[in-house]
Design an enzyme around this catalytic site. Structure first.
Site, PDB file in Angstrom:
ATOM      1  N   ARG A 570      11.889  -2.381   5.356  1.00  0.00           N
ATOM      2  CA  ARG A 570      12.244  -0.972   5.271  1.00  0.00           C
ATOM      3  C   ARG A 570      11.013  -0.149   4.863  1.00  0.00           C
ATOM      4  O   ARG A 570      10.160  -0.620   4.109  1.00  0.00           O
ATOM      5  CB  ARG A 570      13.396  -0.779   4.279  1.00  0.00           C
ATOM      6  CG  ARG A 570      14.751  -1.218   4.833  1.00  0.00           C
ATOM      7  CD  ARG A 570      15.198  -0.360   6.019  1.00  0.00           C
ATOM      8  NE  ARG A 570      15.554   0.990   5.604  1.00  0.00           N
ATOM      9  CZ  ARG A 570      16.799   1.428   5.452  1.00  0.00           C
ATOM     10  NH1 ARG A 570      17.819   0.646   5.706  1.00  0.00           N
ATOM     11  NH2 ARG A 570      17.023   2.672   5.080  1.00  0.00           N
ATOM     12  N   LYS A 575       6.776  -0.150  -1.069  1.00  0.00           N
ATOM     13  CA  LYS A 575       6.350  -1.259  -0.206  1.00  0.00           C
ATOM     14  C   LYS A 575       4.956  -1.026   0.378  1.00  0.00           C
ATOM     15  O   LYS A 575       4.374  -1.910   0.989  1.00  0.00           O
ATOM     16  CB  LYS A 575       7.383  -1.493   0.909  1.00  0.00           C
ATOM     17  CG  LYS A 575       8.735  -2.004   0.364  1.00  0.00           C
ATOM     18  CD  LYS A 575       9.776  -2.120   1.478  1.00  0.00           C
ATOM     19  CE  LYS A 575      11.161  -2.443   0.957  1.00  0.00           C
ATOM     20  NZ  LYS A 575      11.332  -3.873   0.618  1.00  0.00           N
TER      21      LYS A 575
END
Length: 843
Positions: A570, A575
């Site tokens: 995602r 991230k």
């Protein structure tokens, strides 16, 4: 070079796909033709590819039903403790191939379909993904179901049958555009509606205290219709059940208001009730306090708990009394696992049923509830924690609000007795957060109401104890555990990478598929020339196949001998897809500066969905596609660097890209990714990892040896130290010329010439309020990437590291994870008992 075998030919050489006995093949063909005939008799006389897919799916389903019935009968007779895995997400992907693999039918089907002049792989591509999840949490639930069935546990997955799953992602002019995922459009061959088990769920209303207890009155009713999907274990004849609830309006909905003026209007309003199971909320690691979402959470909990109690009461050996009003044995027969806080209402709902309906006294009911429930925490990001407004509860679930207040009061009395005068501790530990808007902290409710709380990787479980739930850990340290996540090796090796599975089977046999620790037997082969060659050859074939797929689907041509550098997950700031972007720009600038130099060619693939309301994540996608537009069309660069955004990343695309990857990017800021599971899939499929010491990366480095991963960047302690000192992005920007150049290019519109200030928000975030410290890890990351290049120049040494990684990935099987849950939390033992197949008569 000899012509490579077709996938079909390769599959037939792999014994683990089941021996295609002549009898089996004939049986499959006969069944397939029968199903096809009935499909066509009903409708048309020309078969489409979709008709062939459904005929095959129904043929395979026929092999499931006997085992399914027999498994459930077996549970009814033995009455084992049952495990209920409650989750608002089950990210299942496709079912056909997984079912063939687990039943050992793949070769028989392959051969039968081939004899009928069809291609199995083409039919498999027709199936829609069941995209009833956002990412890691939902896919974990799916892997767990596979492992629970394979380990012979009497387990049930309970969730919602969303009419629309995670949106389909289209990229238009470099921007993400969402499309509804109408996955049920052509029907779902794997589900069976069970209207006979339909149950009422109540909302709204008021609470009345009467002489014979508390009553919840004047509620609105929605019906929960169950749909059952079989979950086969791997070659053990066990078939468990995933039961998903769909919302139905009762037939008198809005018509019981006598003097209802408009009958038509009332019937149209049925949609309001049925909207509960219409759509999956597309947020990953983010809480959006919408009333419809709270309704979904209560809907799945209320329906499931009624079902659990019905099954407990009717079980052969419940309690001895005729009407079974004795709930003392409930925790010995039932385990409820809460997948994050989304099903947290199980705790007050079980209390409501025990106290209000079954008339169990409060303290006894609380003891039963705690012994039954256990909670898995999936994130430490504050924006992801569920904190529902009290006002919303007051309206929607008034009785549950009362119960939560009572639970909290007793909890705070207990804390106050242990820590007299420590009012700040009471405030921190309360389920109710005071403030301008009073809120219910669902995580606190879960910790208080469960006998076990676990994180999903060792480092995450430590953070849970030392920060998020520190006060609770001091109160009851024995409650807190770690259960490092895992993945099912059936889907994530045997199904998606038959070539690699085949070379492994040749060397160590098939047992590793149900005992992944046996991959350790590959360690002595790390320097075996022939094995090195075989592993490298499989990777090259997978890369060629994925290149062909990209060319066919997306009309992009890539260099299959380049390093496949893959970053799929995602899209989220934590991230750090932006860190990857900065590296790509740096590589581009180096090529432009010295075009004659020899560079290791790379194809950088980034993929993943952004939540529709997450502006920064959508900007990150636009940045990736914009960088690609510049890099991919620069003649100086040629095929030394390509940037591809993988559109609509989902389970079925993961199954294609992961086996083809050389480098796996796992680069979250240390302390933010609870575990990660994609990291494990890449490791098992022969990619090397570049990553931070975060989540399960820490344990991967421990298993394989830190020298066999590319580990870089700040550790959790360094991040904390930097927070105390104060993170100043400009410091790094001023000190690192290549970083400054890259940021200035983004800022000046070099990658968006038609809209020069397109990325001003991104640059502003990176420079002034980057919670995830992208610049702080830039230098170490770029240096680490240079080490990756250097090793890739030496294919043999690269492949040796790959083999070490595969050999050390055994810990990351979800079979190991589930065995630990079973023993440490649920109090059951896995069994390798084979239920006899349907064609063998029962004792």
């Amino acid at each position: 070079m000899a012509k490579p075998l077709t996938d079909s030919e390769k599959r037939k050489q792999i014994s683990v796909r089941g021996i295609a006995g002549l009898g089996d093949v004939a049986e499959v063909r006969k069944s397939f033709n029968r199903h096809l005939h009935f499909t066509l008799v009903k409708d048309r006389n020309v078969a489409t590819p979709r008709d062939y897919f459904f005929a095959l799916a129904h043929t395979v389903r026929d092999h499931l039903v006997g085992r399914w019935i027999r498994t459930q009968q077996h549970y009814y007779e033995r009455d084992p403790k049952r495990i209920y895995y409650l989750s608002l997400e089950f990210y299942m992907g496709r079912t056909l191939q997984n079912t063939m693999v687990n039943l050992g039918l793949q070769n028989a089907c392959d051969e039968a379909i081939y004899q009928l002049g069809l291609d199995l792989e083409e039919l498999e591509e027709i199936e829609e993904d069941a995209g009833l999840g956002n990412g890691g949490l939902g896919r974990l639930a799916a892997c767990f179901l596979d492992s629970m069935a394979t380990l012979g546990l009497a387990a049930y997955g309970y969730g919602i049958r969303y009419e629309f799953g995670i949106f389909n992602q289209k990229i238009v002019n470099g921007w993400q555009v969402e499309e509804a995922d109408d996955w049920l459009r052509y029907g779902n061959p794997w589900e069976k509606a069970r209207p006979e088990y339909m149950l009422p769920v109540h909302f709204y209303g008021r609470v009345e205290h009467t002489p014979d207890g508390v009553k919840w009155l004047d509620t609105q009713v929605v019906l929960a219709m169950p749909y059952d999907t079989p979950v086969p274990g791997y070659k053990n004849n066990t078939v468990n059940t995933m039961r998903l609830w769909s919302a139905k309006a009762p037939n008198d909905f809005k018509l019981q208001d006598f003097n209802v003026g408009d009958y038509i209007e009332a019937v149209l309003d049925r949609n309001l009730a049925e909207n509960i199971s219409r759509v999956l909320y597309p947020n990953d690691n983010f809480f959006e306090g919408k009333e419809l979402r709270l309704k979904q959470e209560y809907f799945v909990v209320a329906a499931t708990l009624q079902d659990i109690i019905r099954r407990f009461k009717s079980s052969k050996f419940g309690c001895r009394d005729p009407v079974r009003t004795c709930f003392d044995t409930f925790p010995d027969k039932v385990a409820i696992q809460l997948n994050d806080t989304h099903p947290a209402l199980s705790i007050p709902e079980l209390m409501r049923i025990l106290v209000d309906v079954e008339k169990v006294d409060w303290d006894k009911a609380w003891e039963i509830t705690k012994k039954t429930c256990a909670y898995t925490n999936h994130t430490v990001l504050p924006e992801a924690l569920e904190r529902w407004p009290v006002s919303m509860f007051e309206k929607l679930l008034p009785r549950h609000l009362d119960i939560i207040y009572a639970i909290n009061q007793r909890h705070l009395d207990h804390v106050a007795a242990l820590f007299p005068g420590d009012v700040d501790r009471l405030r921190r530990m309360s389920v109710i957060e005071e403030g301008d808007c009073k809120r219910i902290n669902m995580a606190h409710l879960c910790v208080i109401g469960s006998h076990a709380v676990n994180g999903v990787a060792r480092i995450h479980s430590e953070i849970v104890k030392q920060s998020v739930f520190k006060d609770f850990y001091e109160l009851e340290p024995e409650k807190f555990q770690n259960k490092t996540n895992g993945i099912t090796p059936r889907r994530w090796l045997l199904l998606c990478n038959p070539g690699l599975a085949g070379v492994v089977v040749e060397k160590i046999g098939e047992e590793f598929l149900t005992d992944l620790s046996q991959l350790k037997k590959l360690l002595p082969l790390v320097s075996d020339e022939a094995f090195i060659r075989d592993v490298a050859k499989v990777k090259q074939e997978n890369k060629l196949k994925f290149s062909a797929f990209l060319e066919k689907e997306y009309k992009v041509k890539i260099n299959p001998s380049s390093m496949f550098d893959v970053h799929v997950k995602r899209i989220h700031e934590y991230k750090r897809q932006l860190l990857n972007c900065l590296h790509v720009i740096t590589l581009y600038n180096r090529i432009k500066k010295d075009p004659a130099k020899a560079f290791v060619p790379r194809t950088v693939m980034i993929g993943g969905k952004a939540a529709p309301g997450y502006h920064m994540a959508k900007m990150i996608i636009k940045l990736v596609t914009s960088i690609g537009d510049v890099v991919n069309h620069d003649p100086v660069v040629g095929d030394r660097l390509k940037v591809i955004f993988l559109e609509n990343y989902r389970v079925s695309l993961a199954e294609k890209v992961i086996p083809a990857a050389d480098l796996s990017q796992q680069i979250s800021t240390a302390g933010t990714e609870a575990s990660g599971t994609g990291n494990m899939k890449f490791m098992l499929n022969g990619a090397l990892t570049i990553g931070t010491m975060d989540g399960a990366n820490v344990e991967m480095a421990e298993e394989a040896g830190v020298e066999n991963l590319f580990i870089f960047g700040l550790r959790v302690e360094d991040v904390e130290a930097l927070d105390r000192k104060g993170y100043n992005a400009r410091e790094f920007y001023d000190r690192l010329p290549e970083l400054k150049q890259a940021v200035d290019q983004i800022s000046s519109g070099f990658f968006s010439p038609r809209e020069p200030d397109c990325f001003k928000d991104v640059v502003n975030m990176l420079m002034h309020h980057d919670r995830f410290k992208v610049f702080a890890d830039y230098e170490a990351y770029v240096q680490c990437q240079a080490q990756v290049d250097q090793l890739y120049r030496n294919p043999k040494e690269w492949t040796k590291k790959v083999i070490r990684n595969i050999a050390c990935s055994g810990k990351f099987s979800s079979d190991r994870t589930i065995t630990e849950y079973a023993r440490d939390i649920w109090g059951v033992e896995p069994s390798d008992l084979q239920i006899p197949p349907p064609n063998i008569p029962r004792d």
